[in-house]
Design a protein around this motif. Structure first.
Motif, PDB file in Angstrom:
ATOM      1  N   VAL A   1      20.821  -3.396  26.300  1.00  0.00           N
ATOM      2  CA  VAL A   1      19.802  -3.746  27.281  1.00  0.00           C
ATOM      3  C   VAL A   1      18.499  -3.061  26.893  1.00  0.00           C
ATOM      4  O   VAL A   1      18.482  -1.888  26.550  1.00  0.00           O
ATOM      5  N   MET A   2      17.405  -3.825  26.932  1.00  0.00           N
ATOM      6  CA  MET A   2      16.098  -3.273  26.632  1.00  0.00           C
ATOM      7  C   MET A   2      15.293  -3.174  27.928  1.00  0.00           C
ATOM      8  O   MET A   2      15.156  -4.162  28.655  1.00  0.00           O
ATOM      9  N   VAL A   3      14.794  -1.977  28.229  1.00  0.00           N
ATOM     10  CA  VAL A   3      14.024  -1.734  29.443  1.00  0.00           C
ATOM     11  C   VAL A   3      12.604  -1.335  29.050  1.00  0.00           C
ATOM     12  O   VAL A   3      12.418  -0.455  28.222  1.00  0.00           O
ATOM     13  N   SER A   4      11.626  -2.011  29.656  1.00  0.00           N
ATOM     14  CA  SER A   4      10.218  -1.697  29.403  1.00  0.00           C
ATOM     15  C   SER A   4       9.507  -1.492  30.726  1.00  0.00           C
ATOM     16  O   SER A   4       9.726  -2.239  31.679  1.00  0.00           O
ATOM     17  N   VAL A   5       8.661  -0.499  30.783  1.00  0.00           N
ATOM     18  CA  VAL A   5       7.809  -0.301  31.954  1.00  0.00           C
ATOM     19  C   VAL A   5       6.566  -1.146  31.726  1.00  0.00           C
ATOM     20  O   VAL A   5       5.825  -0.934  30.775  1.00  0.00           O
ATOM     21  N   THR A   6       6.359  -2.133  32.589  1.00  0.00           N
ATOM     22  CA  THR A   6       5.252  -3.063  32.393  1.00  0.00           C
ATOM     23  C   THR A   6       3.999  -2.678  33.160  1.00  0.00           C
ATOM     24  O   THR A   6       2.895  -2.992  32.740  1.00  0.00           O
TER      25      THR A   6
ATOM     26  N   SER B   1       0.867  10.464  45.942  1.00  0.00           N
ATOM     27  CA  SER B   1       2.146  10.776  46.573  1.00  0.00           C
ATOM     28  C   SER B   1       3.216   9.719  46.301  1.00  0.00           C
ATOM     29  O   SER B   1       4.403  10.003  46.446  1.00  0.00           O
ATOM     30  N   ILE B   2       2.808   8.510  45.923  1.00  0.00           N
ATOM     31  CA  ILE B   2       3.760   7.422  45.674  1.00  0.00           C
ATOM     32  C   ILE B   2       3.435   6.775  44.337  1.00  0.00           C
ATOM     33  O   ILE B   2       2.289   6.418  44.064  1.00  0.00           O
ATOM     34  N   CYS B   3       4.452   6.615  43.522  1.00  0.00           N
ATOM     35  CA  CYS B   3       4.312   5.960  42.223  1.00  0.00           C
ATOM     36  C   CYS B   3       5.246   4.750  42.210  1.00  0.00           C
ATOM     37  O   CYS B   3       6.454   4.891  42.392  1.00  0.00           O
ATOM     38  N   THR B   4       4.677   3.582  42.014  1.00  0.00           N
ATOM     39  CA  THR B   4       5.450   2.351  41.967  1.00  0.00           C
ATOM     40  C   THR B   4       5.480   1.858  40.528  1.00  0.00           C
ATOM     41  O   THR B   4       4.431   1.604  39.937  1.00  0.00           O
ATOM     42  N   ALA B   5       6.679   1.748  39.970  1.00  0.00           N
ATOM     43  CA  ALA B   5       6.845   1.325  38.583  1.00  0.00           C
ATOM     44  C   ALA B   5       7.527  -0.037  38.550  1.00  0.00           C
ATOM     45  O   ALA B   5       8.532  -0.256  39.227  1.00  0.00           O
ATOM     46  N   TYR B   6       6.969  -0.934  37.769  1.00  0.00           N
ATOM     47  CA  TYR B   6       7.552  -2.258  37.570  1.00  0.00           C
ATOM     48  C   TYR B   6       8.195  -2.267  36.189  1.00  0.00           C
ATOM     49  O   TYR B   6       7.549  -1.937  35.201  1.00  0.00           O
ATOM     50  N   ILE B   7       9.461  -2.648  36.140  1.00  0.00           N
ATOM     51  CA  ILE B   7      10.190  -2.623  34.883  1.00  0.00           C
ATOM     52  C   ILE B   7      10.670  -4.016  34.528  1.00  0.00           C
ATOM     53  O   ILE B   7      11.006  -4.810  35.385  1.00  0.00           O
ATOM     54  N   SER B   8      10.648  -4.290  33.240  1.00  0.00           N
ATOM     55  CA  SER B   8      11.140  -5.547  32.705  1.00  0.00           C
ATOM     56  C   SER B   8      12.429  -5.247  31.954  1.00  0.00           C
ATOM     57  O   SER B   8      12.480  -4.321  31.135  1.00  0.00           O
TER      58      SER B   8
ATOM     59  N   SER C   1      19.703  -7.299  35.135  1.00  0.00           N
ATOM     60  CA  SER C   1      18.591  -6.585  35.737  1.00  0.00           C
ATOM     61  C   SER C   1      18.941  -5.966  37.092  1.00  0.00           C
ATOM     62  O   SER C   1      18.568  -4.828  37.366  1.00  0.00           O
ATOM     63  N   GLU C   2      19.655  -6.681  37.945  1.00  0.00           N
ATOM     64  CA  GLU C   2      19.983  -6.145  39.265  1.00  0.00           C
ATOM     65  C   GLU C   2      20.897  -4.933  39.160  1.00  0.00           C
ATOM     66  O   GLU C   2      20.704  -3.937  39.856  1.00  0.00           O
ATOM     67  N   GLU C   3      21.873  -5.016  38.274  1.00  0.00           N
ATOM     68  CA  GLU C   3      22.805  -3.901  38.093  1.00  0.00           C
ATOM     69  C   GLU C   3      22.078  -2.665  37.573  1.00  0.00           C
ATOM     70  O   GLU C   3      22.293  -1.550  38.062  1.00  0.00           O
ATOM     71  N   LEU C   4      21.194  -2.862  36.621  1.00  0.00           N
ATOM     72  CA  LEU C   4      20.457  -1.744  36.044  1.00  0.00           C
ATOM     73  C   LEU C   4      19.454  -1.170  37.043  1.00  0.00           C
ATOM     74  O   LEU C   4      19.282   0.050  37.124  1.00  0.00           O
TER      75      LEU C   4
ATOM     76  N   ARG D   1       9.248   4.727  43.069  1.00  0.00           N
ATOM     77  CA  ARG D   1       9.802   3.442  43.514  1.00  0.00           C
ATOM     78  C   ARG D   1       9.851   2.517  42.311  1.00  0.00           C
ATOM     79  O   ARG D   1       8.874   2.421  41.563  1.00  0.00           O
ATOM     80  N   PHE D   2      10.966   1.847  42.144  1.00  0.00           N
ATOM     81  CA  PHE D   2      11.154   0.963  40.995  1.00  0.00           C
ATOM     82  C   PHE D   2      11.382  -0.460  41.478  1.00  0.00           C
ATOM     83  O   PHE D   2      12.126  -0.698  42.440  1.00  0.00           O
ATOM     84  N   PHE D   3      10.743  -1.415  40.787  1.00  0.00           N
ATOM     85  CA  PHE D   3      10.893  -2.828  41.088  1.00  0.00           C
ATOM     86  C   PHE D   3      11.025  -3.604  39.788  1.00  0.00           C
ATOM     87  O   PHE D   3      10.508  -3.193  38.752  1.00  0.00           O
ATOM     88  N   ILE D   4      11.680  -4.743  39.867  1.00  0.00           N
ATOM     89  CA  ILE D   4      11.832  -5.636  38.720  1.00  0.00           C
ATOM     90  C   ILE D   4      10.541  -6.433  38.544  1.00  0.00           C
ATOM     91  O   ILE D   4      10.014  -6.994  39.501  1.00  0.00           O
ATOM     92  N   ASP D   5      10.028  -6.473  37.333  1.00  0.00           N
ATOM     93  CA  ASP D   5       8.883  -7.312  36.994  1.00  0.00           C
ATOM     94  C   ASP D   5       9.434  -8.592  36.377  1.00  0.00           C
ATOM     95  O   ASP D   5       9.900  -8.593  35.244  1.00  0.00           O
ATOM     96  N   ASP D   6       9.408  -9.660  37.147  1.00  0.00           N
ATOM     97  CA  ASP D   6       9.978 -10.924  36.675  1.00  0.00           C
ATOM     98  C   ASP D   6       8.906 -11.892  36.195  1.00  0.00           C
ATOM     99  O   ASP D   6       9.141 -13.095  36.110  1.00  0.00           O
ATOM    100  N   SER D   7       7.750 -11.388  35.833  1.00  0.00           N
ATOM    101  CA  SER D   7       6.661 -12.267  35.400  1.00  0.00           C
ATOM    102  C   SER D   7       7.003 -12.994  34.100  1.00  0.00           C
ATOM    103  O   SER D   7       6.599 -14.145  33.903  1.00  0.00           O
ATOM    104  N   LEU D   8       7.757 -12.360  33.199  1.00  0.00           N
ATOM    105  CA  LEU D   8       8.140 -13.043  31.958  1.00  0.00           C
ATOM    106  C   LEU D   8       9.076 -14.210  32.236  1.00  0.00           C
ATOM    107  O   LEU D   8       8.964 -15.266  31.612  1.00  0.00           O
TER     108      LEU D   8
END
Length: 84
Positions: free
Chosen positions: A4-9, A18-25, A32-35, A65-72
């Motif tokens: 599995v390849m994970v990239s912070v987009t 105080s809050i950092c929101t990271a979108y990962i591809s 993706s959901e499991e990871l 906070r982590f979210f899936i970036d599904d733009s690709l």
């Protein structure tokens, strides 16, 4: 997870740091959901590691906070529809 390849987009930080929101591809996107769930379970450990690395530069270690970036996937779907 192997294979599995994970990239912070994209990363967004609140103005008060105080809050950092990271979108990962994640590739392949089937896992993706499991990871993402695995990353969210380990958020406190990730925040601790971040704190040990930047403890002298930041006064407050941000909440992560982590979210899936599904733009690709979205772009791929649009290309597929345009080719039809």
């Amino acid at each position: 997870m192997r294979g599995v390849m994970v990239s912070v987009t994209r990363v967004r930080v609140s103005p008060d740091l105080s809050i950092c929101t990271a979108y990962i591809s994640i590739f392949p996107s089937e896992k993706s959901e499991e990871l993402l769930q695995n990353i969210q379970r380990n958020t406190s450990q990730i925040r601790y590691e971040l704190g040990t690395r930047v403890r002298n530069q930041l006064r407050i270690i941000p909440e992560l906070r982590f979210f899936i970036d599904d733009s690709l996937d979205y772009i791929e779907r649009i290309d597929e529809l345009l080719q039809k």
